[in-house]
Design a protein around this motif. Structure first.
Motif, mmCIF file in Angstrom:
data_model
loop_
_atom_site.group_PDB
_atom_site.id
_atom_site.type_symbol
_atom_site.label_atom_id
_atom_site.label_comp_id
_atom_site.label_asym_id
_atom_site.label_seq_id
_atom_site.Cartn_x
_atom_site.Cartn_y
_atom_site.Cartn_z
ATOM 1 N N LYS A 114 -0.898 2.754 -0.037
ATOM 2 C CA LYS A 114 -0.906 1.839 -1.185
ATOM 3 C C LYS A 114 -2.315 1.587 -1.709
ATOM 4 O O LYS A 114 -2.556 1.653 -2.918
ATOM 5 C CB LYS A 114 -0.233 0.530 -0.769
ATOM 6 N N GLU A 115 -3.261 1.298 -0.826
ATOM 7 C CA GLU A 115 -4.627 0.987 -1.261
ATOM 8 C C GLU A 115 -5.299 2.178 -1.930
ATOM 9 O O GLU A 115 -6.060 2.015 -2.885
ATOM 10 C CB GLU A 115 -5.470 0.488 -0.087
ATOM 11 N N LEU A 131 -3.895 2.318 -5.443
ATOM 12 C CA LEU A 131 -4.493 1.259 -6.259
ATOM 13 C C LEU A 131 -5.947 1.587 -6.617
ATOM 14 O O LEU A 131 -6.376 1.359 -7.754
ATOM 15 C CB LEU A 131 -4.413 -0.079 -5.522
ATOM 16 N N ASP A 175 -4.082 -7.753 -7.640
ATOM 17 C CA ASP A 175 -3.443 -7.551 -6.333
ATOM 18 C C ASP A 175 -2.763 -6.174 -6.320
ATOM 19 O O ASP A 175 -3.430 -5.169 -6.477
ATOM 20 C CB ASP A 175 -2.467 -8.672 -6.006
ATOM 21 N N GLU A 176 -1.419 -6.132 -6.120
ATOM 22 C CA GLU A 176 -0.744 -4.830 -6.104
ATOM 23 C C GLU A 176 -0.084 -4.493 -7.437
ATOM 24 O O GLU A 176 0.777 -3.644 -7.520
ATOM 25 C CB GLU A 176 0.270 -4.726 -4.962
ATOM 26 N N GLN A 180 4.050 -2.008 -10.120
ATOM 27 C CA GLN A 180 3.925 -2.771 -8.871
ATOM 28 C C GLN A 180 3.996 -1.759 -7.750
ATOM 29 O O GLN A 180 4.954 -0.982 -7.664
ATOM 30 C CB GLN A 180 5.044 -3.799 -8.739
ATOM 31 N N ASP A 208 4.270 -1.084 -3.837
ATOM 32 C CA ASP A 208 4.674 -1.679 -2.562
ATOM 33 C C ASP A 208 4.511 -0.652 -1.452
ATOM 34 O O ASP A 208 4.850 0.511 -1.615
ATOM 35 C CB ASP A 208 6.140 -2.124 -2.606
ATOM 36 N N GLU A 209 4.031 -1.119 -0.308
ATOM 37 C CA GLU A 209 3.848 -0.246 0.851
ATOM 38 C C GLU A 209 5.186 0.000 1.544
ATOM 39 O O GLU A 209 5.938 -0.940 1.808
ATOM 40 C CB GLU A 209 2.873 -0.913 1.822
ATOM 41 N N CYS A 245 4.015 4.844 -0.289
ATOM 42 C CA CYS A 245 4.268 3.617 -1.027
ATOM 43 C C CYS A 245 5.288 3.891 -2.129
ATOM 44 O O CYS A 245 5.599 5.033 -2.433
ATOM 45 C CB CYS A 245 2.976 3.058 -1.613
#
Length: 163
Positions: A22-23, A26, A43-44, A65, A67-68, A74
């Motif tokens: 996820k990171e 992003l 944020d996410e 959005q 999400d992990e 993700c």
């Protein structure tokens, strides 16, 4: 992207599973520098829209959005929509039109119950139905005008997700 079940969807949605953390995804969005797009992260959540030069009244934006799912993948939930200010105004106009319709309907019913003429109220209610159709076709027209930009937003998103 799953096909949408019907053509009346105002704000198309989709979801994708991405085989990256996820990171990392992003960060890829934060580091993507394409002058045509403005990318904001909170944020996410990632918001992608067109810059002022390429933006017009009907320009869509893409809200993602992320999400992990697990340590190495993700899920990206996406929704296309108009500018939030435009969307709020459009919904406000619909609310006002609906409220007027209900008020006129109540007035017409009261007049009919009291054996008074109620043709004016019925005429105004018919006019409001016409306004509803005009709003509907106005929104459909805007969606059609924004569709090429929706495809550009989706293409940009896919280029960032699959480097």
């Amino acid at each position: 992207m799953k096909p949408l079940p019907n053509e009346i969807v105002l704000r198309p949605r989709f979801q994708l599973d991405v085989p990256e953390h996820k990171e990392k995804v992003l960060q890829n969005f934060e580091n993507s520098a394409v002058p045509q797009f403005l990318v904001n992260r909170l944020d996410e959540h990632v918001f992608i829209k067109f810059n002022a030069k390429n933006n017009h009244f009907w320009s869509p934006q893409l809200h993602l959005q992320i999400d992990e799912l697990d340590a190495s993948s993700c899920r990206v939930h996406g929704i296309f929509g108009p500018n939030p200010t435009l969307w709020t105004f459009f919904m406000f106009v619909h609310f006002v039109v609906a409220a007027l319709f209900l008020i006129l309907g109540t007035w017409a019913y009261s007049s009919a119950s009291l054996n008074k003429p109620y043709h004016l109220q019925l005429g105004l209610m018919a006019m409001i139905v016409v306004v509803w159709f005009v709003l509907y076709f106005f929104g459909r027209s805007g969606k059609r005008k924004g569709k090429p930009q929706m495809q550009k937003l989706y293409g940009f998103m896919m280029r960032v997700l699959t480097p």
